[in-house]
Design a protein around this motif. Sequence first.
Motif, mmCIF file in Angstrom:
data_model
loop_
_atom_site.group_PDB
_atom_site.id
_atom_site.type_symbol
_atom_site.label_atom_id
_atom_site.label_comp_id
_atom_site.label_asym_id
_atom_site.label_seq_id
_atom_site.Cartn_x
_atom_site.Cartn_y
_atom_site.Cartn_z
ATOM 1 N N LEU A 92 -1.049 7.955 15.511
ATOM 2 C CA LEU A 92 -1.070 8.669 14.231
ATOM 3 C C LEU A 92 0.324 8.720 13.621
ATOM 4 C CD1 LEU A 92 -3.558 11.629 14.692
ATOM 5 C CD2 LEU A 92 -3.675 9.760 13.053
ATOM 6 N N GLY A 93 1.326 8.933 14.495
ATOM 7 C CA GLY A 93 2.701 8.976 13.996
ATOM 8 C C GLY A 93 3.088 7.654 13.367
ATOM 9 N N LEU A 94 2.733 6.566 14.062
ATOM 10 C CA LEU A 94 3.060 5.232 13.574
ATOM 11 C C LEU A 94 2.357 4.954 12.236
ATOM 12 C CD1 LEU A 94 4.724 3.494 15.658
ATOM 13 C CD2 LEU A 94 2.750 1.951 15.635
ATOM 14 N N GLY A 95 1.073 5.254 12.202
ATOM 15 C CA GLY A 95 0.286 5.010 10.994
ATOM 16 C C GLY A 95 0.794 5.817 9.809
ATOM 17 N N LEU A 96 1.087 7.082 10.064
ATOM 18 C CA LEU A 96 1.559 7.922 8.959
ATOM 19 C C LEU A 96 2.950 7.497 8.508
ATOM 20 C CD1 LEU A 96 0.205 11.420 10.033
ATOM 21 C CD2 LEU A 96 -0.613 9.971 8.187
ATOM 22 N N ALA A 97 3.785 7.033 9.461
ATOM 23 C CA ALA A 97 5.108 6.522 9.091
ATOM 24 C C ALA A 97 4.939 5.311 8.179
ATOM 25 C CB ALA A 97 5.902 6.150 10.335
ATOM 26 N N PHE A 98 4.000 4.423 8.546
ATOM 27 C CA PHE A 98 3.723 3.245 7.732
ATOM 28 C C PHE A 98 3.302 3.643 6.319
ATOM 29 C CE2 PHE A 98 0.365 0.069 6.503
ATOM 30 C CZ PHE A 98 1.219 -0.983 6.239
ATOM 31 N N LEU A 99 2.506 4.726 6.221
ATOM 32 C CA LEU A 99 2.037 5.161 4.908
ATOM 33 C C LEU A 99 3.136 5.835 4.093
ATOM 34 C CD1 LEU A 99 -1.543 6.612 5.579
ATOM 35 C CD2 LEU A 99 -0.958 4.567 4.300
ATOM 36 N N PHE A 151 -4.806 15.865 8.859
ATOM 37 C CA PHE A 151 -4.560 14.433 8.994
ATOM 38 C C PHE A 151 -5.292 13.655 7.911
ATOM 39 C CE2 PHE A 151 -3.535 15.140 13.644
ATOM 40 C CZ PHE A 151 -2.197 14.851 13.476
ATOM 41 N N LEU A 152 -6.558 14.045 7.659
ATOM 42 C CA LEU A 152 -7.326 13.347 6.627
ATOM 43 C C LEU A 152 -6.633 13.449 5.283
ATOM 44 C CD1 LEU A 152 -11.095 14.034 7.251
ATOM 45 C CD2 LEU A 152 -9.848 11.890 7.421
ATOM 46 N N MET A 153 -6.112 14.647 4.989
ATOM 47 C CA MET A 153 -5.447 14.823 3.705
ATOM 48 C C MET A 153 -4.194 13.948 3.639
ATOM 49 S SD MET A 153 -4.927 18.209 1.567
ATOM 50 C CE MET A 153 -3.279 18.794 1.685
ATOM 51 N N LEU A 154 -3.470 13.854 4.768
ATOM 52 C CA LEU A 154 -2.270 13.014 4.792
ATOM 53 C C LEU A 154 -2.616 11.538 4.594
ATOM 54 C CD1 LEU A 154 -0.177 14.631 7.658
ATOM 55 C CD2 LEU A 154 0.382 14.527 5.228
ATOM 56 N N ILE A 155 -3.814 11.138 5.049
ATOM 57 C CA ILE A 155 -4.244 9.744 4.861
ATOM 58 C C ILE A 155 -4.622 9.497 3.402
ATOM 59 C CG2 ILE A 155 -6.006 8.035 5.485
ATOM 60 C CD1 ILE A 155 -4.323 8.588 7.856
ATOM 61 N N ILE A 156 -5.279 10.506 2.801
ATOM 62 C CA ILE A 156 -5.785 10.303 1.440
ATOM 63 C C ILE A 156 -4.688 10.489 0.393
ATOM 64 C CG2 ILE A 156 -7.534 11.061 -0.224
ATOM 65 C CD1 ILE A 156 -9.188 12.017 2.136
ATOM 66 N N LEU A 157 -3.726 11.348 0.686
ATOM 67 C CA LEU A 157 -2.699 11.698 -0.306
ATOM 68 C C LEU A 157 -2.040 10.481 -0.972
ATOM 69 C CD1 LEU A 157 -1.537 14.238 -1.558
ATOM 70 C CD2 LEU A 157 0.277 14.198 0.137
ATOM 71 N N PRO A 158 -1.591 9.470 -0.200
ATOM 72 C CA PRO A 158 -0.972 8.312 -0.862
ATOM 73 C C PRO A 158 -1.933 7.610 -1.808
ATOM 74 C CG PRO A 158 -0.589 8.226 1.491
ATOM 75 C CD PRO A 158 -1.553 9.336 1.256
ATOM 76 N N VAL A 173 2.866 -0.380 -4.278
ATOM 77 C CA VAL A 173 3.143 -1.794 -4.030
ATOM 78 C C VAL A 173 4.599 -2.093 -4.387
ATOM 79 C CG1 VAL A 173 2.539 -4.154 -4.640
ATOM 80 C CG2 VAL A 173 0.749 -2.452 -4.440
ATOM 81 N N TYR A 174 5.045 -1.510 -5.475
ATOM 82 C CA TYR A 174 6.433 -1.682 -5.918
ATOM 83 C C TYR A 174 7.413 -1.216 -4.847
ATOM 84 C CZ TYR A 174 10.699 -0.026 -8.203
ATOM 85 O OH TYR A 174 12.008 0.254 -8.516
ATOM 86 N N ALA A 175 7.056 -0.128 -4.145
ATOM 87 C CA ALA A 175 7.943 0.405 -3.107
ATOM 88 C C ALA A 175 8.264 -0.660 -2.062
ATOM 89 C CB ALA A 175 7.305 1.616 -2.439
ATOM 90 N N TYR A 202 -4.959 -0.594 1.073
ATOM 91 C CA TYR A 202 -6.377 -0.383 1.335
ATOM 92 C C TYR A 202 -6.655 0.394 2.622
ATOM 93 C CZ TYR A 202 -7.498 -3.555 -2.502
ATOM 94 O OH TYR A 202 -7.627 -4.132 -3.734
ATOM 95 N N LEU A 203 -5.604 0.787 3.345
ATOM 96 C CA LEU A 203 -5.809 1.461 4.635
ATOM 97 C C LEU A 203 -6.739 2.680 4.550
ATOM 98 C CD1 LEU A 203 -5.005 1.181 7.600
ATOM 99 C CD2 LEU A 203 -3.100 2.720 7.181
ATOM 100 N N PRO A 204 -6.594 3.564 3.554
ATOM 101 C CA PRO A 204 -7.516 4.703 3.486
ATOM 102 C C PRO A 204 -8.982 4.279 3.379
ATOM 103 C CG PRO A 204 -5.683 5.032 1.995
ATOM 104 C CD PRO A 204 -5.568 3.644 2.509
ATOM 105 N N PHE A 205 -9.247 3.154 2.682
ATOM 106 C CA PHE A 205 -10.629 2.694 2.529
ATOM 107 C C PHE A 205 -11.203 2.227 3.854
ATOM 108 C CE2 PHE A 205 -8.830 2.120 -1.690
ATOM 109 C CZ PHE A 205 -9.777 2.772 -2.454
ATOM 110 N N MET A 206 -10.332 1.809 4.773
ATOM 111 C CA MET A 206 -10.779 1.427 6.102
ATOM 112 C C MET A 206 -10.984 2.671 6.962
ATOM 113 S SD MET A 206 -11.551 -0.981 8.168
ATOM 114 C CE MET A 206 -10.909 -2.606 7.793
#
Lengths: 282, 308
Positions: free
Chosen positions: A12-19, B125-132, B141-143, B185-189
């Motif tokens: 999770l740490g790795l994945g969130l760092a990637f994001l 965790f879910l919110m952290l995944i969706i937030l971006p 993408v520019y980043a 596309y990671l959140p969609f996965m």
Amino acid sequence: MNDRGLFRKSILGLGLAFLYVPILSMMFFSFNNSRLVTVWDAENSPTLRWYVRLFENEQLLGAAWISIKIAALSASGAAILGTLAGLVLTRFGPFRGRALLSAMTTAPLVMPEVIMGIAMLLLFVALEQMIGWPEGRGLLTITIAHVTFTMAYVTVVVQSRLAGFDDALEEAALDLGAKPATVFFKITLPLIMPAIVSGWLLAFTLSWDDVVISQFVSGPGSSTLPMEIFSRVRRGVSPDINALATIMVLIVATGVVASTIWMKRQERKRALEEQMARSDTP
Amino acid sequence: MATSTFAAVSTALSAGRRLVTAVPYFWLAVFFAVPFAIVFKISFSYMVPAQPGYAPLFEWLEESRRLVATFNLANYQVLLQDSLYLNTFLYSLKVAAISTVLCLLLGYPMAYAIARSAPTTRNLFLMLIILPFWTSFLLRVYAWIGLLKTNGVINNTLLSLGIIDQPLVLLYTDFAVYVGIVYSYLPFMILPLYSNLEKHDLTLLEAAADLGARPFKAFFKITLPLSMPGIVAGCLLVFIPAVGEFVIPSLLGRTDQLMIGTVLSAQFFGARNWPVASAVAIGLLLVLLLPILLFQRYQQRELEASRR
């Protein structure tokens, strides 16, 4: 058991760092004085000069205003149409043409944007030739295109909300003689309101963010903010885009966190009221 | 009154019901279905330099009093014979497939880890995944340009740590496109995988352990097969849009090998050849038809399952 917890934490740490690292690095370098963006100029940084320049850039500000207008309008249109489609698909039972409606509401979710863009533009061109409307391309055509591709998302959200509770309440009200319209406004609508709100927010974000479809259906003088950004970043990184990104990320993060908390509260309030209503009946 | 469901009552009041059905139906028919018919039609037209850029398929000739139809199959011929198009199609499929696999390899363990963590931390965790996902796709993408370019963050860090002494070529490569697609596309996965993994009955794993199966074996025999619907949904949600992706390859991708989305819009805006662009769009749609239908079936089944 312990090493499994470690595995969980590290993945999770790795994945969130990637994001988050790319976003945070972009925000960090927005305070860099150097024009080279990613080469830190330790002497003159941090600075707010790119933020100042951003607010002097009337072209970008104008595009942002256009984008806000389009996003608000199309999200509202999508919320209404998407709610109706969701209601029809979950509550109206089988009817002729249901399969087609269902297909038309899920296809835009995965349809590549270039295909949607070219299809919408060719429609607008053909319509203008045939009936003279819409005249040219601009805010109106972008809004129509955005309503069409975002309403699918509202439909899905509303559909899963409607599928989540049975129609006993609606049935009871109908049995007691309420008109279908009354049932909708007094029972169904309040129940699905959270879904409509999140659908609206989703549609707003998708519209605000869209560059490909907008590019196809826009006309002169109707460049949206993503279109402006896209034409700039194609030429490479520029420090004022980093500043713009930082502002946008902060606004969105605040908005998402606030609306999540608000919706959680509403849910809790509703659950509490439900409980109280139950305990009232002997 | 057992049959008095909402549907039955509304059948009696079918005028109102019909109106409610007609509004979204009409909108989608005019602005979603008809456009595809038009694209299909124009893909058989001849290109003309004047507005609107294509010749009519059917023409009423006043002198001879005849309706003349002119079909041009050359647009599709170009598609099949010009190796540029075939190459681009194959390259787009390859890029989308590799990115989808990478996305699954990263997304599955993440979804698994979230689904197996304490219920209170799950939502965070879910919110952290969706937030971006809520922040601008384009800017995310520019980043990556800033991270990957020659004097970008990654190269500067590696150089200053002494790991490399020449900057690596990361930007404008296939690698950059994979990273861009996986990142966007990671959140969609993760989301469909999570909603599947969260529903698993964990007593199955306990039973397997009691019967002597190692966790590794139990995972491949129980968890993985059970999560197949989530895997299929996640992969389709990444693969289908990735094939037609336009923004990511134009910002991060190679300049000597284009993806089909880029070629399509170049034909449209650059060459202004609308008929060929339409044929490319129809070709892309045909390639994606099967995955799209598969996705629709999955979506339908999900909804049926969630109905109580």
